[in-house]
Design a protein around this motif. Structure first.
Motif, PDB file in Angstrom:
ATOM      1  N   VAL A 139       0.840  -1.206   0.000  1.00 51.32           N
ATOM      2  CA  VAL A 139       0.000   0.000   0.000  1.00 51.32           C
ATOM      3  C   VAL A 139       0.871   1.251   0.000  1.00 51.32           C
ATOM      4  O   VAL A 139       0.626   2.209  -0.749  1.00 51.32           O
ATOM      5  CB  VAL A 139      -0.947  -0.004   1.222  1.00 51.32           C
ATOM      6  CG1 VAL A 139      -1.649   1.349   1.366  1.00 51.32           C
ATOM      7  CG2 VAL A 139      -1.970  -1.126   1.102  1.00 51.32           C
ATOM      8  N   ALA A 140       1.902   1.270   0.840  1.00 51.78           N
ATOM      9  CA  ALA A 140       2.815   2.413   0.885  1.00 51.78           C
ATOM     10  C   ALA A 140       3.506   2.606  -0.461  1.00 51.78           C
ATOM     11  O   ALA A 140       3.692   3.748  -0.917  1.00 51.78           O
ATOM     12  CB  ALA A 140       3.850   2.198   1.987  1.00 51.78           C
ATOM     13  N   PHE A 141       3.869   1.495  -1.114  1.00 50.42           N
ATOM     14  CA  PHE A 141       4.523   1.561  -2.418  1.00 50.42           C
ATOM     15  C   PHE A 141       3.622   2.252  -3.437  1.00 50.42           C
ATOM     16  O   PHE A 141       4.068   3.131  -4.192  1.00 50.42           O
ATOM     17  CB  PHE A 141       4.868   0.147  -2.881  1.00 50.42           C
ATOM     18  CG  PHE A 141       5.531   0.073  -4.216  1.00 50.42           C
ATOM     19  CD1 PHE A 141       6.860   0.433  -4.388  1.00 50.42           C
ATOM     20  CD2 PHE A 141       4.818  -0.358  -5.332  1.00 50.42           C
ATOM     21  CE1 PHE A 141       7.477   0.365  -5.629  1.00 50.42           C
ATOM     22  CE2 PHE A 141       5.418  -0.430  -6.575  1.00 50.42           C
ATOM     23  CZ  PHE A 141       6.746  -0.074  -6.723  1.00 50.42           C
ATOM     24  N   VAL A 142       2.353   1.899  -3.450  1.00 51.63           N
ATOM     25  CA  VAL A 142       1.407   2.500  -4.399  1.00 51.63           C
ATOM     26  C   VAL A 142       1.153   3.963  -4.060  1.00 51.63           C
ATOM     27  O   VAL A 142       1.131   4.838  -4.951  1.00 51.63           O
ATOM     28  CB  VAL A 142       0.081   1.707  -4.408  1.00 51.63           C
ATOM     29  CG1 VAL A 142      -0.965   2.429  -5.257  1.00 51.63           C
ATOM     30  CG2 VAL A 142       0.310   0.292  -4.936  1.00 51.63           C
ATOM     31  N   LEU A 143       0.975   4.274  -2.781  1.00 47.75           N
ATOM     32  CA  LEU A 143       0.666   5.648  -2.382  1.00 47.75           C
ATOM     33  C   LEU A 143       1.845   6.596  -2.611  1.00 47.75           C
ATOM     34  O   LEU A 143       1.647   7.769  -2.956  1.00 47.75           O
ATOM     35  CB  LEU A 143       0.260   5.682  -0.905  1.00 47.75           C
ATOM     36  CG  LEU A 143      -1.067   4.987  -0.562  1.00 47.75           C
ATOM     37  CD1 LEU A 143      -1.333   5.057   0.941  1.00 47.75           C
ATOM     38  CD2 LEU A 143      -2.217   5.617  -1.332  1.00 47.75           C
ATOM     39  N   LEU A 144       3.061   6.108  -2.415  1.00 48.97           N
ATOM     40  CA  LEU A 144       4.235   6.968  -2.639  1.00 48.97           C
ATOM     41  C   LEU A 144       4.411   7.306  -4.115  1.00 48.97           C
ATOM     42  O   LEU A 144       4.904   8.386  -4.462  1.00 48.97           O
ATOM     43  CB  LEU A 144       5.496   6.280  -2.097  1.00 48.97           C
ATOM     44  CG  LEU A 144       5.747   6.379  -0.599  1.00 48.97           C
ATOM     45  CD1 LEU A 144       6.930   5.519  -0.205  1.00 48.97           C
ATOM     46  CD2 LEU A 144       5.992   7.829  -0.190  1.00 48.97           C
ATOM     47  N   GLY A 145       4.037   6.376  -4.971  1.00 46.79           N
ATOM     48  CA  GLY A 145       4.113   6.632  -6.405  1.00 46.79           C
ATOM     49  C   GLY A 145       5.538   6.809  -6.916  1.00 46.79           C
ATOM     50  O   GLY A 145       6.492   6.258  -6.346  1.00 46.79           O
ATOM     51  N   ASP A 146       5.676   7.599  -7.942  1.00 43.74           N
ATOM     52  CA  ASP A 146       6.968   7.766  -8.619  1.00 43.74           C
ATOM     53  C   ASP A 146       7.853   8.734  -7.842  1.00 43.74           C
ATOM     54  O   ASP A 146       8.003   9.903  -8.210  1.00 43.74           O
ATOM     55  CB  ASP A 146       6.723   8.271 -10.044  1.00 43.74           C
ATOM     56  CG  ASP A 146       7.998   8.283 -10.875  1.00 43.74           C
ATOM     57  OD1 ASP A 146       8.928   7.520 -10.539  1.00 43.74           O
ATOM     58  OD2 ASP A 146       8.069   9.063 -11.840  1.00 43.74           O
ATOM     59  N   SER A 147       8.437   8.226  -6.750  1.00 42.79           N
ATOM     60  CA  SER A 147       9.228   9.067  -5.857  1.00 42.79           C
ATOM     61  C   SER A 147      10.508   8.345  -5.448  1.00 42.79           C
ATOM     62  O   SER A 147      10.540   7.115  -5.336  1.00 42.79           O
ATOM     63  CB  SER A 147       8.403   9.401  -4.610  1.00 42.79           C
ATOM     64  OG  SER A 147       9.218   9.931  -3.583  1.00 42.79           O
TER      65      SER A 147
END
Length: 342
Positions: A53-61
């Protein structure tokens, strides 16, 4: 709860290991720990889901490099459960343990069946020059006999292997996956279709997720950090166990108890080390009783150490940093003759 002491009558019946095994069984150390594993597995999956979930929410960062570190730790924790399943520590049935192991291999991307076969050969003959696959590593030499067989680039690597050891671990996770794919393609395992499906699902799912969320440059860096750190974590978990301990040559024979104890090293340091190394820090206990559930190893340790002490069997244990120092010292000593010859 502490393990029961060795019963006096055990000194009169059977081999040394048979006596020890009776004491371990009487202390309940071989009993399954269903609640422990249910909680451990549930927590691992919850943490993995939270990381996703954190991976998806952080996005291209570039902050995703922290999630890469997190996933390196979690994938290794999943590998530890796969290890326990491979030894049938979790459930009574072989089928049930295999199911748990296959499920975790789908996360780690390492062939469960190939790894179990290789690992069982290691357990049968730890640190044996001819029969232990864990010391049959082309780029490393663990004995002077092995160092004399090195040629070309491999000879140069063996010369300086103590300096190169930890950097080489960066490739460990990738090499395990490559060897897994090779085992499937060469049909070295029985469940070829199942293993092929799991490996394919892992590779495609992993790459699609990473490149879908991240730009190509960030995706590549994420993969390098994740795979590299996972390799280091795996290598640092397994290396202290046997590297730097006596290497058995062809024809050298020991009974089961001494073969397992004398070639293994424990790492002390409390419950933090227990978690960090997935229970592999109790390597002597684990090698004597591979099917003993992980949480029972800590309880078995004083019983087995006392048993070995009473019989004059060397029982090796040290702290984590010292274990790595001993590994590097051994590798440096093995490479010394190569550095002194052209």
């Amino acid at each position: 709860m502490t393990a029961s002491p060795v019963h006096p009558s055990d000194d009169k019946l059977g081999s040394d290991f048979a006596k020890l095994a009776r004491s371990a069984k009487r202390a309940g150390l071989l009993q399954r720990r269903y609640t422990y594993y249910a909680v451990r597995i549930a927590i691992n999956f919850l943490l993995l889901a939270a990381g996703a979930v954190a991976f998806v929410l952080l996005g291209d960062s570039w902050w995703q490099l922290f999630t890469a570190v997190f996933f390196a730790v979690m994938f290794t924790q999943f590998a530890f459960i796969g290890h326990d399943a491979g030894h049938r520590q979790i459930l009574n049935s072989r089928r049930g343990n295999n199911l748990v192991g296959q499920l975790h291999s789908a996360i780690t991307g390492i062939s469960y069946e190939w790894w179990v076969g290789k690992h069982n050969r290691h357990h049968a003959n730890p640190n044996h020059e001819e029969e232990d696959p864990d010391i049959e590593i082309a780029a490393l030499a663990f004995s002077h006999e092995q160092s004399r067989t090195k040629r070309g680039l491999l000879r140069w690597v063996a010369k300086y292997q103590a300096f190169l050891f930890f950097p080489m671990l960066l490739a460990e996770a990738v090499m395990l996956r490559a060897r897994s794919v090779q085992a499937v393609l060469r049909r070295e395992i029985e469940s070829v279709k199942l293993e092929a499906g799991l490996l394919t699902a892992h590779i495609l799912g992993y790459l699609v997720a990473v490149f879908l969320v991240l730009s190509p440059a960030k995706a590549v860096v994420f993969i390098v950090v994740h795979q590299g750190l996972m390799g280091v974590y795996l290598g640092c978990s397994f290396a202290p166990n046997h590297k730097g301990m006596p290497v058995l040559a062809e024809g050298e024979k020991l009974d089961y108890l001494r073969k397992q104890v004398l070639t293994s090293r424990n790492v002390i340091g409390g419950r933090g080390v227990d978690f960090l190394l997935g229970g592999l820090n109790y390597q002597i206990e684990h090698h004597l009783f591979p099917g003993m559930p992980r949480p029972n190893l800590r309880r078995a340790q004083p019983l087995i150490r006392e048993f070995c002490t009473r019989r004059g069997i060397s029982y090796s244990q040290c702290g984590l940093l010292r274990s790595y120092a001993e590994v590097l010292r051994h590798l440096h000593a093995v490479g010394a003759p190569l550095r002194h010859t052209r």
